[in-house]
Design a protein around this motif. Structure first.
Motif, PDB file in Angstrom:
ATOM      1  N   ASP A  86     -28.715  -1.780   8.029  1.00  0.00           N
ATOM      2  CA  ASP A  86     -28.491  -3.188   8.348  1.00  0.00           C
ATOM      3  C   ASP A  86     -27.077  -3.330   8.888  1.00  0.00           C
ATOM      4  OD1 ASP A  86     -26.760  -3.303   6.141  1.00  0.00           O
ATOM      5  OD2 ASP A  86     -28.238  -4.248   4.819  1.00  0.00           O
ATOM      6  N   ARG A  87     -26.554  -4.536   8.919  1.00  0.00           N
ATOM      7  CA  ARG A  87     -25.228  -4.773   9.508  1.00  0.00           C
ATOM      8  C   ARG A  87     -24.114  -4.122   8.707  1.00  0.00           C
ATOM      9  NH1 ARG A  87     -24.641 -11.018   9.561  1.00  0.00           N
ATOM     10  NH2 ARG A  87     -22.476 -10.370  10.003  1.00  0.00           N
ATOM     11  N   TRP A  88     -24.362  -3.841   7.433  1.00  0.00           N
ATOM     12  CA  TRP A  88     -23.287  -3.420   6.541  1.00  0.00           C
ATOM     13  C   TRP A  88     -23.402  -1.973   6.045  1.00  0.00           C
ATOM     14  CZ3 TRP A  88     -26.240  -7.874   5.798  1.00  0.00           C
ATOM     15  CH2 TRP A  88     -25.613  -9.067   6.171  1.00  0.00           C
ATOM     16  N   VAL A  89     -24.625  -1.453   5.944  1.00  0.00           N
ATOM     17  CA  VAL A  89     -24.797  -0.158   5.286  1.00  0.00           C
ATOM     18  C   VAL A  89     -25.914   0.636   5.953  1.00  0.00           C
ATOM     19  CG1 VAL A  89     -26.494  -0.953   3.570  1.00  0.00           C
ATOM     20  CG2 VAL A  89     -24.937   0.911   2.990  1.00  0.00           C
ATOM     21  N   VAL A  90     -25.786   1.955   5.864  1.00  0.00           N
ATOM     22  CA  VAL A  90     -26.830   2.886   6.292  1.00  0.00           C
ATOM     23  C   VAL A  90     -27.128   3.790   5.100  1.00  0.00           C
ATOM     24  CG1 VAL A  90     -27.434   4.785   7.855  1.00  0.00           C
ATOM     25  CG2 VAL A  90     -26.059   2.865   8.690  1.00  0.00           C
ATOM     26  N   VAL A  91     -28.400   4.014   4.819  1.00  0.00           N
ATOM     27  CA  VAL A  91     -28.812   4.933   3.760  1.00  0.00           C
ATOM     28  C   VAL A  91     -29.442   6.148   4.425  1.00  0.00           C
ATOM     29  CG1 VAL A  91     -30.187   5.260   1.673  1.00  0.00           C
ATOM     30  CG2 VAL A  91     -29.251   2.994   2.208  1.00  0.00           C
ATOM     31  N   VAL A  92     -28.842   7.317   4.218  1.00  0.00           N
ATOM     32  CA  VAL A  92     -29.352   8.547   4.816  1.00  0.00           C
ATOM     33  C   VAL A  92     -29.835   9.482   3.716  1.00  0.00           C
ATOM     34  CG1 VAL A  92     -27.799   8.358   6.800  1.00  0.00           C
ATOM     35  CG2 VAL A  92     -27.099   9.721   4.810  1.00  0.00           C
ATOM     36  N   LEU A 119     -28.330  -4.732  -6.154  1.00  0.00           N
ATOM     37  CA  LEU A 119     -28.297  -6.028  -5.490  1.00  0.00           C
ATOM     38  C   LEU A 119     -27.365  -5.925  -4.298  1.00  0.00           C
ATOM     39  CD1 LEU A 119     -28.162  -8.639  -8.408  1.00  0.00           C
ATOM     40  CD2 LEU A 119     -30.069  -8.187  -6.851  1.00  0.00           C
ATOM     41  N   HIS A 120     -27.889  -6.198  -3.128  1.00  0.00           N
ATOM     42  CA  HIS A 120     -27.092  -6.105  -1.902  1.00  0.00           C
ATOM     43  C   HIS A 120     -25.970  -7.140  -1.964  1.00  0.00           C
ATOM     44  CE1 HIS A 120     -26.033  -5.894   2.316  1.00  0.00           C
ATOM     45  NE2 HIS A 120     -27.013  -5.018   2.561  1.00  0.00           N
ATOM     46  N   PRO A 121     -24.714  -6.709  -1.825  1.00  0.00           N
ATOM     47  CA  PRO A 121     -23.601  -7.654  -2.007  1.00  0.00           C
ATOM     48  C   PRO A 121     -23.505  -8.715  -0.909  1.00  0.00           C
ATOM     49  CG  PRO A 121     -22.795  -5.523  -1.268  1.00  0.00           C
ATOM     50  CD  PRO A 121     -24.242  -5.332  -1.590  1.00  0.00           C
ATOM     51  N   PHE A 122     -24.183  -8.526   0.218  1.00  0.00           N
ATOM     52  CA  PHE A 122     -24.098  -9.498   1.307  1.00  0.00           C
ATOM     53  C   PHE A 122     -25.354 -10.350   1.448  1.00  0.00           C
ATOM     54  CE2 PHE A 122     -21.089  -6.148   2.295  1.00  0.00           C
ATOM     55  CZ  PHE A 122     -19.943  -6.881   2.599  1.00  0.00           C
ATOM     56  N   THR A 123     -26.508  -9.824   1.090  1.00  0.00           N
ATOM     57  CA  THR A 123     -27.750 -10.595   1.202  1.00  0.00           C
ATOM     58  C   THR A 123     -28.190 -11.181  -0.128  1.00  0.00           C
ATOM     59  OG1 THR A 123     -29.243  -8.727   0.768  1.00  0.00           O
ATOM     60  CG2 THR A 123     -28.489  -9.051   3.051  1.00  0.00           C
ATOM     61  N   GLU A 155     -15.011  -4.016   5.139  1.00  0.00           N
ATOM     62  CA  GLU A 155     -15.465  -5.018   4.174  1.00  0.00           C
ATOM     63  C   GLU A 155     -16.664  -4.502   3.382  1.00  0.00           C
ATOM     64  OE1 GLU A 155     -16.961  -9.702   4.095  1.00  0.00           O
ATOM     65  OE2 GLU A 155     -17.056  -8.536   5.949  1.00  0.00           O
ATOM     66  N   ALA A 156     -17.592  -3.855   4.081  1.00  0.00           N
ATOM     67  CA  ALA A 156     -18.764  -3.297   3.411  1.00  0.00           C
ATOM     68  C   ALA A 156     -18.372  -2.153   2.494  1.00  0.00           C
ATOM     69  CB  ALA A 156     -19.781  -2.824   4.444  1.00  0.00           C
ATOM     70  N   LEU A 157     -17.420  -1.325   2.932  1.00  0.00           N
ATOM     71  CA  LEU A 157     -16.983  -0.207   2.093  1.00  0.00           C
ATOM     72  C   LEU A 157     -16.417  -0.719   0.770  1.00  0.00           C
ATOM     73  CD1 LEU A 157     -16.453   2.810   1.689  1.00  0.00           C
ATOM     74  CD2 LEU A 157     -14.264   2.496   2.881  1.00  0.00           C
ATOM     75  N   ALA A 158     -15.591  -1.745   0.823  1.00  0.00           N
ATOM     76  CA  ALA A 158     -15.016  -2.301  -0.410  1.00  0.00           C
ATOM     77  C   ALA A 158     -16.105  -2.876  -1.310  1.00  0.00           C
ATOM     78  CB  ALA A 158     -13.990  -3.370  -0.056  1.00  0.00           C
ATOM     79  N   ALA A 159     -17.070  -3.589  -0.727  1.00  0.00           N
ATOM     80  CA  ALA A 159     -18.105  -4.236  -1.529  1.00  0.00           C
ATOM     81  C   ALA A 159     -19.039  -3.220  -2.175  1.00  0.00           C
ATOM     82  CB  ALA A 159     -18.902  -5.209  -0.658  1.00  0.00           C
ATOM     83  N   PHE A 160     -19.508  -2.252  -1.408  1.00  0.00           N
ATOM     84  CA  PHE A 160     -20.438  -1.266  -1.964  1.00  0.00           C
ATOM     85  C   PHE A 160     -19.734  -0.302  -2.916  1.00  0.00           C
ATOM     86  CE2 PHE A 160     -22.937  -2.695   1.692  1.00  0.00           C
ATOM     87  CZ  PHE A 160     -24.198  -2.848   1.095  1.00  0.00           C
ATOM     88  N   SER A 161     -18.493   0.044  -2.628  1.00  0.00           N
ATOM     89  CA  SER A 161     -17.726   0.884  -3.552  1.00  0.00           C
ATOM     90  C   SER A 161     -17.542   0.167  -4.886  1.00  0.00           C
ATOM     91  CB  SER A 161     -16.363   1.247  -2.956  1.00  0.00           C
ATOM     92  OG  SER A 161     -16.499   2.018  -1.786  1.00  0.00           O
ATOM     93  N   GLY A 162     -17.376  -1.157  -4.831  1.00  0.00           N
ATOM     94  CA  GLY A 162     -17.249  -1.929  -6.059  1.00  0.00           C
ATOM     95  C   GLY A 162     -18.504  -1.882  -6.914  1.00  0.00           C
TER      96      GLY A 162
END
Length: 227
Positions: free
Chosen positions: A25-31, A206-210, A83-90
């Motif tokens: 999505d706009r914030w993350v990729v899962v590989v 829980l997705h931090p942006f959606t 921004e996504a790195l900080a949110a998902f790392s959190g």
């Protein structure tokens, strides 16, 4: 509720090999990381190849949210911007990500299920080896037998903390090293598949942006009589 699973893979053309993408999505990729590939470059020219170097050839802004050992395969999150790195790392730092691993062992565990609560510290540098130490970092792993066939046992593993080599060191301390582990089960020889039987098979958060729960699953890539 967004879900992703291996039958929906697309490919991220990343250098020498395509990497399966389970979600984007706009914030993350899962590989889905293959076994034998470093997450980031190691020391020396022989360890320059890594997942992050490969994916950054396609998208320079991608960054690792967390890591897997070189010999572990499975689900890995990559952030697409700071921004996504900080949110998902959190999410990982506050233990808000549910992680499930699959491991094969060749020794009977002491019970059907349990909790390993052993502090871990690095005991050896080359190759890195971790083990129980009174001054180590608190480390906790839940485990449960998922299947049995002959002398083999397949375990579900849920790491509560996220220490280096945690699952490998905890199972070795339990007397049940992972099949094919080149460090903790070296005296057992190589597995029939030529790799360590440890796979990060599921992630949920829980997705931090959606605000929606995202569940990702990856099929176990190593075959055995347990399948």
């Amino acid at each position: 509720m967004p879900t992703c699973s291996s039958p929906r893979w697309s490919a991220l053309n990343a250098g020498d090999a395509d990497l399966p993408v389970l979600y984007r999505d706009r914030w993350v990729v899962v590989v889905d990381k293959p076994a034998g590939l470093l997450c980031q470059p190691g020391l020396g020219p022989a360890q320059l190849d890594s997942l992050i170097r490969r994916v950054q050839r396609c998208e320079p802004g991608l960054a690792l949210v967390h890591r897997l050992d070189r010999d572990t395969s499975g689900l890995l999150l990559l952030a697409r911007n700071p921004e996504a790195l900080a949110a998902f790392s959190g999410l990982f730092a506050h233990r808000r990500v549910r992680k499930l691993y699959v491991a094969d062992i060749c020794t009977d565990p002491p019970a059907f299920a349990g909790l390993i609560d052993l502090p871990l510290a690095r005991l050896q540098r080359h190759p890195p080896r971790y083990g129980e130490h009174p001054q180590g970092r608190a480390s906790r792993t839940r485990w449960r037998v998922a299947a049995s066939a002959g002398s083999l046992r397949r375990l579900w593993l849920q790491p509560i903390t996220g220490r280096s080599h945690q699952l490998r060191a905890h199972l070795a301390a339990l007397g049940c090293p992972i099949q094919g582990d080149p460090i903790y089960a070296a005296d057992q020889g190589r597995s029939m598949t030529g790799r360590m039987h440890l796979h990060a098979t599921a992630l949920s958060f829980l997705h931090p942006f959606t605000g929606k729960r995202l569940r990702c699953r990856s099929a176990v890539p190593f075959a055995s009589s347990l399948d």
